[in-house]
Design a protein around this motif. Sequence first.
Motif, PDB file in Angstrom:
ATOM      1  N   UNK A  42      34.296  57.139  57.101  1.00  0.00           N
ATOM      2  CA  UNK A  42      33.232  56.166  56.861  1.00  0.00           C
ATOM      3  C   UNK A  42      32.506  56.444  55.556  1.00  0.00           C
ATOM      4  N   UNK A  43      32.187  57.717  55.285  1.00  0.00           N
ATOM      5  CA  UNK A  43      31.450  58.063  54.068  1.00  0.00           C
ATOM      6  C   UNK A  43      32.321  57.858  52.830  1.00  0.00           C
ATOM      7  N   UNK A  44      33.603  58.194  52.904  1.00  0.00           N
ATOM      8  CA  UNK A  44      34.499  57.954  51.773  1.00  0.00           C
ATOM      9  C   UNK A  44      34.641  56.467  51.480  1.00  0.00           C
ATOM     10  N   UNK A  45      34.728  55.651  52.528  1.00  0.00           N
ATOM     11  CA  UNK A  45      34.794  54.206  52.329  1.00  0.00           C
ATOM     12  C   UNK A  45      33.509  53.672  51.713  1.00  0.00           C
ATOM     13  N   UNK A  46      32.383  54.231  52.113  1.00  0.00           N
ATOM     14  CA  UNK A  46      31.109  53.847  51.515  1.00  0.00           C
ATOM     15  C   UNK A  46      31.086  54.178  50.026  1.00  0.00           C
ATOM     16  N   UNK A  47      31.587  55.354  49.668  1.00  0.00           N
ATOM     17  CA  UNK A  47      31.663  55.734  48.254  1.00  0.00           C
ATOM     18  C   UNK A  47      32.597  54.806  47.480  1.00  0.00           C
ATOM     19  N   UNK A  48      33.729  54.460  48.087  1.00  0.00           N
ATOM     20  CA  UNK A  48      34.647  53.525  47.431  1.00  0.00           C
ATOM     21  C   UNK A  48      34.006  52.157  47.249  1.00  0.00           C
ATOM     22  N   UNK A  49      33.211  51.714  48.236  1.00  0.00           N
ATOM     23  CA  UNK A  49      32.516  50.433  48.113  1.00  0.00           C
ATOM     24  C   UNK A  49      31.541  50.425  46.949  1.00  0.00           C
ATOM     25  N   UNK A  50      30.848  51.555  46.719  1.00  0.00           N
ATOM     26  CA  UNK A  50      29.953  51.648  45.562  1.00  0.00           C
ATOM     27  C   UNK A  50      30.728  51.484  44.259  1.00  0.00           C
ATOM     28  N   UNK A  51      31.868  52.167  44.154  1.00  0.00           N
ATOM     29  CA  UNK A  51      32.669  52.068  42.932  1.00  0.00           C
ATOM     30  C   UNK A  51      33.249  50.673  42.744  1.00  0.00           C
ATOM     31  N   UNK A  52      33.699  50.043  43.828  1.00  0.00           N
ATOM     32  CA  UNK A  52      34.261  48.701  43.711  1.00  0.00           C
ATOM     33  C   UNK A  52      33.186  47.683  43.320  1.00  0.00           C
ATOM     34  N   UNK A  53      31.962  47.845  43.829  1.00  0.00           N
ATOM     35  CA  UNK A  53      30.883  46.965  43.406  1.00  0.00           C
ATOM     36  C   UNK A  53      30.568  47.129  41.926  1.00  0.00           C
ATOM     37  N   UNK A  54      30.528  48.384  41.456  1.00  0.00           N
ATOM     38  CA  UNK A  54      30.330  48.651  40.033  1.00  0.00           C
ATOM     39  C   UNK A  54      31.487  48.086  39.216  1.00  0.00           C
ATOM     40  N   UNK A  55      32.699  48.233  39.729  1.00  0.00           N
ATOM     41  CA  UNK A  55      33.869  47.711  39.032  1.00  0.00           C
ATOM     42  C   UNK A  55      33.779  46.195  38.855  1.00  0.00           C
ATOM     43  N   UNK A  56      33.310  45.488  39.877  1.00  0.00           N
ATOM     44  CA  UNK A  56      33.178  44.033  39.771  1.00  0.00           C
ATOM     45  C   UNK A  56      32.167  43.649  38.691  1.00  0.00           C
ATOM     46  N   UNK A  57      31.046  44.365  38.656  1.00  0.00           N
ATOM     47  CA  UNK A  57      30.039  44.059  37.633  1.00  0.00           C
ATOM     48  C   UNK A  57      30.572  44.353  36.233  1.00  0.00           C
ATOM     49  N   UNK A  58      31.277  45.458  36.065  1.00  0.00           N
ATOM     50  CA  UNK A  58      31.844  45.785  34.757  1.00  0.00           C
ATOM     51  C   UNK A  58      32.964  44.829  34.373  1.00  0.00           C
ATOM     52  N   UNK A  59      33.697  44.335  35.358  1.00  0.00           N
ATOM     53  CA  UNK A  59      34.716  43.317  35.077  1.00  0.00           C
ATOM     54  C   UNK A  59      34.073  42.057  34.529  1.00  0.00           C
ATOM     55  N   UNK A  60      32.969  41.662  35.132  1.00  0.00           N
ATOM     56  CA  UNK A  60      32.226  40.507  34.630  1.00  0.00           C
ATOM     57  C   UNK A  60      31.749  40.737  33.193  1.00  0.00           C
ATOM     58  N   UNK A  61      31.229  41.941  32.906  1.00  0.00           N
ATOM     59  CA  UNK A  61      30.784  42.259  31.549  1.00  0.00           C
ATOM     60  C   UNK A  61      31.952  42.222  30.566  1.00  0.00           C
ATOM     61  N   UNK A  62      33.123  42.692  30.996  1.00  0.00           N
ATOM     62  CA  UNK A  62      34.297  42.703  30.124  1.00  0.00           C
ATOM     63  C   UNK A  62      34.765  41.280  29.817  1.00  0.00           C
ATOM     64  N   UNK A  63      34.811  40.424  30.822  1.00  0.00           N
ATOM     65  CA  UNK A  63      35.256  39.045  30.578  1.00  0.00           C
ATOM     66  C   UNK A  63      34.248  38.282  29.712  1.00  0.00           C
ATOM     67  N   UNK A  64      32.962  38.574  29.858  1.00  0.00           N
ATOM     68  CA  UNK A  64      31.965  37.949  28.993  1.00  0.00           C
ATOM     69  C   UNK A  64      32.172  38.357  27.538  1.00  0.00           C
TER      70      UNK A  64
END
Length: 336
Positions: A161-183
Amino acid sequence: MAVFVLALSAACFLGLGFVLQQHAAQQAPRSDLLHWRLLLDLLRMPGWLLGTGFMITGLILSALALNQGEVSLVEPLLATNLIFAMALARVLTRQTLGRSGWAGVLLLALGVTAFIVAGRPTGGGPPASELRHWLVVGTVVGLTLLLISTARRLPLFEEATVLALAAGLLYGLQDALTRATTQRLDQQGLEAVLRSWQPYAVVAAGVVGLLLVQSAFEAAPLRMSLPALTAAQPITGIACAVGFLGDRLRVTPGALAWQAAGLVAVVIGVVVIGRHPAMPGTTGDILESIGEVPGGSAEKDADDADDADDPPTDPPTEPPTEPPTDPPPAPPTDRD
């Protein structure tokens, strides 16, 4: 409309990919947990490769959705991947939804709708300073490292559960950075993108997140990891989008209340769906995940019960033996 179609399609592929990946990861050696050789072992499994193909398709569709819409709009829609995951798991386990399943689906759908309608996510806000950018990214990375170090000291189920929570944090950050990259790609071109750090951070977050989520899938059944992953990703993505991408949400008291209620409903719906019997995580899966042979103890208990039902048998007895007696005295003779 295109953003909704792309985001929901991405959620579908991501949900299907997670189920297939977890089914394969459960077969990996337990010693591979949180080690890079786990990915090498998984590369030899056709089921995991199929699941990864679904996941990559989902990531491409989510990137297209993020290119056309705000992160605060796309992230809640991506959280519906759990519904598609349960749909596939329901086919595999032949479980019906029941009241709890429909309640989870309804909560998740209503939560997403309430957040989007109340928040009315829009972009175009003033760009954040470089310092604020790094502060937000550093906070997410720091929380991820803290969760990983904590997970290593926990039992397998809690660790997943804790590892999945950590992965969720990284995936959320990844989505925001993906948006910044496409902009940046739209505004300044490919050369400017390659000279910036965001696309490389996207790749790094994706690779580390993949290792974390596969380790979580290996450690325990899907119901112990996917709800935490699905709940953490949209909340982190929205926080990053507001933090450094300039996304705007309505901030009136009523709107904030509805947004908070929507996010709470999303989290509760995700947990309810993740704990549904249709999700992989039956007793047999749990026994396998802790290294026990399914049916072993059950067979032993059944044998013990059969033995208990049989009438007790007395041990063979031998006839009682009498103590030896002295011979009778000889009759008197005439000589005497």
